[in-house]
Scaffold this active site. Structure first.
Site, PDB file in Angstrom:
ATOM      1  N   HIS A 194       0.462  -5.350   2.718  1.00 38.00           N
ATOM      2  CA  HIS A 194       1.332  -4.592   3.616  1.00 38.00           C
ATOM      3  C   HIS A 194       2.762  -5.108   3.558  1.00 38.00           C
ATOM      4  O   HIS A 194       3.012  -6.236   3.114  1.00 38.00           O
ATOM      5  CB  HIS A 194       0.801  -4.705   5.046  1.00 38.00           C
TER       6      HIS A 194
ATOM      7  N   HIS B 231       0.830  -1.212   0.000  1.00 34.66           N
ATOM      8  CA  HIS B 231       0.000   0.000   0.000  1.00 34.66           C
ATOM      9  C   HIS B 231       0.865   1.263   0.000  1.00 34.66           C
ATOM     10  O   HIS B 231       2.022   1.269   0.447  1.00 34.66           O
ATOM     11  CB  HIS B 231      -0.935   0.017   1.208  1.00 34.66           C
TER      12      HIS B 231
ATOM     13  N   ARG C 201      -5.979   1.256   4.308  1.00 37.46           N
ATOM     14  CA  ARG C 201      -4.871   1.738   3.478  1.00 37.46           C
ATOM     15  C   ARG C 201      -4.563   0.766   2.342  1.00 37.46           C
ATOM     16  O   ARG C 201      -4.212   1.185   1.232  1.00 37.46           O
ATOM     17  CB  ARG C 201      -3.630   2.014   4.334  1.00 37.46           C
TER      18      ARG C 201
ATOM     19  N   GLU D 113      -1.325  -6.300   7.998  1.00 38.83           N
ATOM     20  CA  GLU D 113       0.038  -6.049   8.434  1.00 38.83           C
ATOM     21  C   GLU D 113       0.343  -6.855   9.695  1.00 38.83           C
ATOM     22  O   GLU D 113      -0.559  -7.334  10.397  1.00 38.83           O
ATOM     23  CB  GLU D 113       0.208  -4.541   8.698  1.00 38.83           C
TER      24      GLU D 113
END
Length: 211
Positions: free
Chosen positions: A163, A15, A66, A93
């Site tokens: 991520h 991202h 995100r 993440e």
């Protein structure tokens, strides 16, 4: 090189910059939005894929905005804003536990430079109440193999927006890297990585789409 040149294509994108990246905060499973810069990074990644003729059959992303916004922007740029997109927290993440929300400099003051570096860059040492990269891999890889890989081996072109650490876990498996090797791998934000895989999903080659 056109994506049509290979039967099995997997494209990964980290991202774009988030508002917390900009503030130098540990983010983990917290859910800040993309910054203006992050939106531009995602748009550029999509433009680069479009210029090479990429189209996808299915997209995957995490449960965090995100990554979802990056996915949305990229797909819009390649003209596939309505593509089926599967969202799952298993692609989130790394969970940073007690570090989440802390400024990285403040964390170094509290625990010391060396300890924070160990938490950030070791493979199997987790921060307090958080995940190591090894732990992250233990949730990412089973999901990839059970849910994503079948699309790849059917010959579908698959896009994942996720991520830094969830993608590191996947890249470690794809490229056969050790824990020590993968923690040194830097992933640029918004830059597509194109993997070409054989009929069993095994690594053949990769290409960074960075220009």
């Amino acid at each position: 090189m056109s994506s049509e040149a290979a039967e099995n294509v997997l494209v990964l994108v980290r991202h774009g910059e988030s508002e917390w990246n900009k503030l130098n905060l540990f983010t983990g499973w917290k859910d800040p939005a993309l910054s203006e810069t992050g939106q531009k990074e995602a748009k550029l990644g999509g433009e680069r894929l479009k210029s090479r003729g990429f189209k996808f059959d299915v997209a995957f992303t995490s449960s965090l905005q995100r990554a979802q916004k990056t996915c949305e922007i990229v797909l819009n740029e390649v003209g596939q804003s309505n593509l089926e997109t599967i969202k799952d927290e298993k692609l989130n993440e790394r969970f940073y536990g007690d570090l989440q929300g802390l400024n990285k400099d403040e964390a170094r003051q509290k625990w010391g430079d060396e300890q924070v570096l160990i938490w950030r860059r070791s493979y199997d040492v987790a921060p307090p109440n958080g995940e190591s990269l090894k732990n992250t891999a233990e949730r990412v890889l089973p999901y990839y193999k059970s849910t994503v890989l079948p699309h790849v081996t059917k010959g579908e072109k698959v896009f994942i927006a996720a991520h830094g650490n969830s993608l590191r876990a996947l890249i470690m498996d794809l490229e056969g890297l050790s824990g020590d090797e993968i923690v040194k791998r830097e992933l640029a934000t918004g830059v597509p990585i194109v993997y070409r895989l054989d009929k069993n999903g095994k690594y053949i080659s990769k290409e960074l789409i960075d220009n």
